[in-house]
Design an enzyme around this catalytic site. Structure first.
Site, PDB file in Angstrom:
ATOM      1  N   SER A  46       0.830  -1.197   0.000  1.00 13.89           N
ATOM      2  CA  SER A  46       0.000   0.000   0.000  1.00 13.89           C
ATOM      3  C   SER A  46       0.870   1.255   0.000  1.00 13.89           C
ATOM      4  O   SER A  46       1.695   1.433  -0.875  1.00 13.89           O
ATOM      5  CB  SER A  46      -0.958  -0.032   1.196  1.00 13.89           C
ATOM      6  OG  SER A  46      -1.892   1.014   1.130  1.00 13.89           O
TER       7      SER A  46
ATOM      8  N   ASP B 162      -6.126   1.879  -3.855  1.00 10.34           N
ATOM      9  CA  ASP B 162      -7.367   1.729  -3.093  1.00 10.34           C
ATOM     10  C   ASP B 162      -7.712   2.963  -2.264  1.00 10.34           C
ATOM     11  O   ASP B 162      -8.864   3.171  -1.909  1.00 10.34           O
ATOM     12  CB  ASP B 162      -7.350   0.461  -2.224  1.00 10.34           C
ATOM     13  CG  ASP B 162      -6.193   0.400  -1.254  1.00 10.34           C
ATOM     14  OD1 ASP B 162      -5.387   1.345  -1.198  1.00 10.34           O
ATOM     15  OD2 ASP B 162      -6.086  -0.614  -0.535  1.00 10.34           O
TER      16      ASP B 162
ATOM     17  N   ASP C 146      -1.234   1.136  -4.502  1.00  7.97           N
ATOM     18  CA  ASP C 146      -2.053   0.008  -4.974  1.00  7.97           C
ATOM     19  C   ASP C 146      -3.466   0.430  -5.340  1.00  7.97           C
ATOM     20  O   ASP C 146      -4.324  -0.415  -5.594  1.00  7.97           O
ATOM     21  CB  ASP C 146      -2.060  -1.142  -3.963  1.00  7.97           C
ATOM     22  CG  ASP C 146      -2.809  -0.818  -2.681  1.00  7.97           C
ATOM     23  OD1 ASP C 146      -2.709   0.328  -2.222  1.00  7.97           O
ATOM     24  OD2 ASP C 146      -3.465  -1.714  -2.132  1.00  7.97           O
TER      25      ASP C 146
ATOM     26  N   ASP D 280      -2.955   6.094  -3.656  1.00  6.98           N
ATOM     27  CA  ASP D 280      -1.774   5.424  -3.130  1.00  6.98           C
ATOM     28  C   ASP D 280      -1.289   4.373  -4.128  1.00  6.98           C
ATOM     29  O   ASP D 280      -1.939   4.133  -5.154  1.00  6.98           O
ATOM     30  CB  ASP D 280      -2.056   4.834  -1.748  1.00  6.98           C
ATOM     31  CG  ASP D 280      -3.063   3.700  -1.771  1.00  6.98           C
ATOM     32  OD1 ASP D 280      -3.751   3.530  -2.798  1.00  6.98           O
ATOM     33  OD2 ASP D 280      -3.193   2.988  -0.760  1.00  6.98           O
TER      34      ASP D 280
END
Length: 573
Positions: free
Chosen positions: A146, A302, A300, A298
């Site tokens: 993340s 999400d 990734d 961010d």
């Protein structure tokens, strides 16, 4: 230290590859501190799966710790789905080694006779969550850390409902993993069981996202919205531009310097849209282009950060609670206008998020449900309540999920929702910021602040543990001059009313969280992070905004109150 040395020496056998053996031997010979950090514990699953620093050792992300996880999951899948064709889908982000780790994980699954689908290149987490159900898989794996620093990587595990692991599967899988030795890992891949996906799954996901967030705005209204976007070197560059184009938003500027995937995140101190600094380049470009919105995600894909124009026409970053409240208001208001709200609908959020979510939701006559921190718990609410219809929901850490076609926070769909809201408000001569102030006037001015204290390594873990013990043994009697009237301790599922001295159970799974409430509705929550070496304090204060003209004055008063609370709790430098 002898126990740590014994654990390290176990990595000097031929179970491990020569490079790993050499790296461990070097730690033993030259760096006792690093050796201790690498082996003092086994890396655990937290609120967002398993995350850690990459390197050798049981407390690090590497081929063997991930391989052991994967072997344990393979064994578990065979035991709980004995008569099914076993399938897993794997995706990965832009981080160093993510692609390599993804293929190593695929090798282990295939070696255990499990069909593997893997994306050909980096893709965002919400697409992985969607793919689990779309492809009929029992499991999904996302290789990502993340928004953690560049030296981190991680391993998120999704189950057949598309949500991350929750009880009872999480504990059962952990037990399966803990029963294994590293010698039990089967790395001998079966190439025939590994299939690289084409674009069809992604295209279907984008179509579903547009369908979930379509409020019949005209093309002219959409074209009038000027958007600046940055992927912060991460995965969402593969989906957000396509999604906005598909939905009819043509006026999009990209921060080109941050559009290229980069495991070092070289243009930012932290690739976390919660940090104002992360969106500086986007805001700078947005000001040059006179954009209405500056948006960042961010690595990734999400979480999302949104900057909107305030009453002085300056771009300001909204916090996660504010964006969550605005998106929830828009969904509820559109459904109310369409007379489509029913008794079965619900909105979800988390115990450390703003109390305004409950106030707003219940003002629309809709059921509000609360969970622990982490979207896996919101996904569990959906799974556990099939008779109810999920509208949307989020958490303060810049995550939101629209509809249940994805079962994790989804920056892609949330960005589209924000654009729909901003475009419609602009067409009416209003703004997102104006609407936020109106919500405060109608439902109460709630203001939040997050304090994260970083405590790294073994000593840091002990500090965090001791801090939570102190808070439990010596709870504050007053906060900012207000009596504490209720303490919720999620570690024992007990809430204690300090006025009546009565206790009642909390019907939420146990977690290491403490929440204090005062007589005037001030709320302070404390919890160790499940994904980072931090202890977090969530502060919420509130007041009545009688007229929008009083907004700036009241805003400063609430800021001052938050600073007072931080000083009282020793949270300032």
């Amino acid at each position: 230290m002898s126990n740590i040395l014994d654990k390290a020496k176990a990595w000097l056998t031929d179970t491990f590859d020569p490079d790993t053996v050499n790296d461990v031997r070097k730690l033993i010979d030259t760096d006792q501190k690093a050796l201790e950090e690498s082996f003092f514990q086994n890396l655990d699953f937290g609120t967002g799966g398993m995350r850690g620093i990459m390197g050798v050792g049981t407390n690090r992300i590497n081929k063997y710790t991930l391989g052991k996880n994967t072997q344990g999951i393979s064994n578990y899948m065979k035991s709980v789905f004995p008569n099914e064709d076993l399938k897993v889908v794997i995706a990965y982000d832009c981080r160093r080694n993510s692609k390599t780790f993804a293929h190593q994980v695929a090798n282990v699954f295939s070696a255990n006779g499990i069909q593997v689908y893997i994306f050909p290149e980096l893709r965002p987490t919400p697409l992985l969550s969607y793919s689990v159900r779309h492809l009929g898989c029992q499991c999904g794996i996302m290789l990502t850390a993340s928004h953690n620093p560049p030296e981190y990587n991680g391993y998120k595990v999704y189950w057949k409902d598309g949500g991350q692991l929750v009880p009872p599967e999480d504990k059962e899988i952990i037990s399966e993993i803990n029963a294994l030795e590293f010698t039990d890992i089967n790395f001998n891949k079966n190439s025939e069981l590994i299939k690289v996906l084409d674009n069809s799954v992604e295209n279907t996901y984008l179509e579903e996202a547009v369908k979930n967030v379509d409020f019949n705005l005209s093309d002219d209204v959409k074209k009038a919205l000027n958007i600046t976007f940055t992927s912060l070197h991460g995965t969402s560059i593969t989906t957000v531009p396509k999604l906005l184009e598909k939905a009819g938003y043509k006026n999009l500027q990209l921060v080109e310097e941050q559009s290229e995937p980069d495991p070092d995140f070289s243009t930012v101190k932290s690739p976390n849209p919660e940090e104002p600094e992360a969106l500086e380049m986007a805001i700078e470009l947005a000001n040059k282009q006179n954009s209405d919105l500056a948006i960042g995600t961010d690595p990734d894909g999400d979480r999302l950060g949104i900057a909107v124009r305030n009453t002085e026409n300056e771009l300001v970053l909204l916090n996660g609670n504010q964006t969550m409240v605005l998106m929830t208001w828009y969904l509820l208001d559109k459904m109310k206008q369409n007379n489509s709200l029913t008794d079965s609908h619900f909105i979800a959020s988390t115990i450390v998020s703003t109390p305004l979510m409950r106030v707003l939701t219940e003002a629309y006559g809709v059921k509000y449900m609360e969970s622990l921190t982490g979207f896996k718990w919101i996904a569990k609410l959906i799974k556990d309540n099939p008779e109810l219809d999920y509208i949307g929901g989020g958490e303060e850490s810049f995550g939101y999920m629209v509809g249940d076609f994805v079962r994790d926070k989804d920056a892609n769909t949330a960005i589209l929702l924000v654009c729909e809201m901003a475009a419609e408000l602009k067409s009416q001569g209003a703004s997102v910021y104006d609407q936020l102030i109106k919500i405060y006037k109608d439902h109460g001015f709630f203001k939040e602040n997050l304090v994260s204290l970083v405590k790294r390594g073994l000593e840091g873990a002990e500090e965090i543990k001791e801090k939570m013990i102190q808070l439990r043994n010596n709870p504050p009697k007053e906060i900012a001059g207000e009596r504490v009237v209720l303490i919720e301790d999620y570690s024992n599922s007990q809430a204690k009313n300090l006025q009546s001295h009565e206790t009642h159970p909390i019907d939420i799974p146990k977690s290491n969280v403490l929440i204090y409430y005062t007589e005037n509705g001030t709320k302070v929550a404390a919890r160790p992070s499940g994904t980072e070496p931090k202890i977090k304090f969530y502060i919420s204060v509130n007041s009545n905004l009688k007229d929008t003209s009083e907004f700036k004055t009241l805003d400063k008063e609430l800021d001052s109150k938050i600073e007072t609370i931080k000083k009282e709790l020793g949270l300032t430098e």
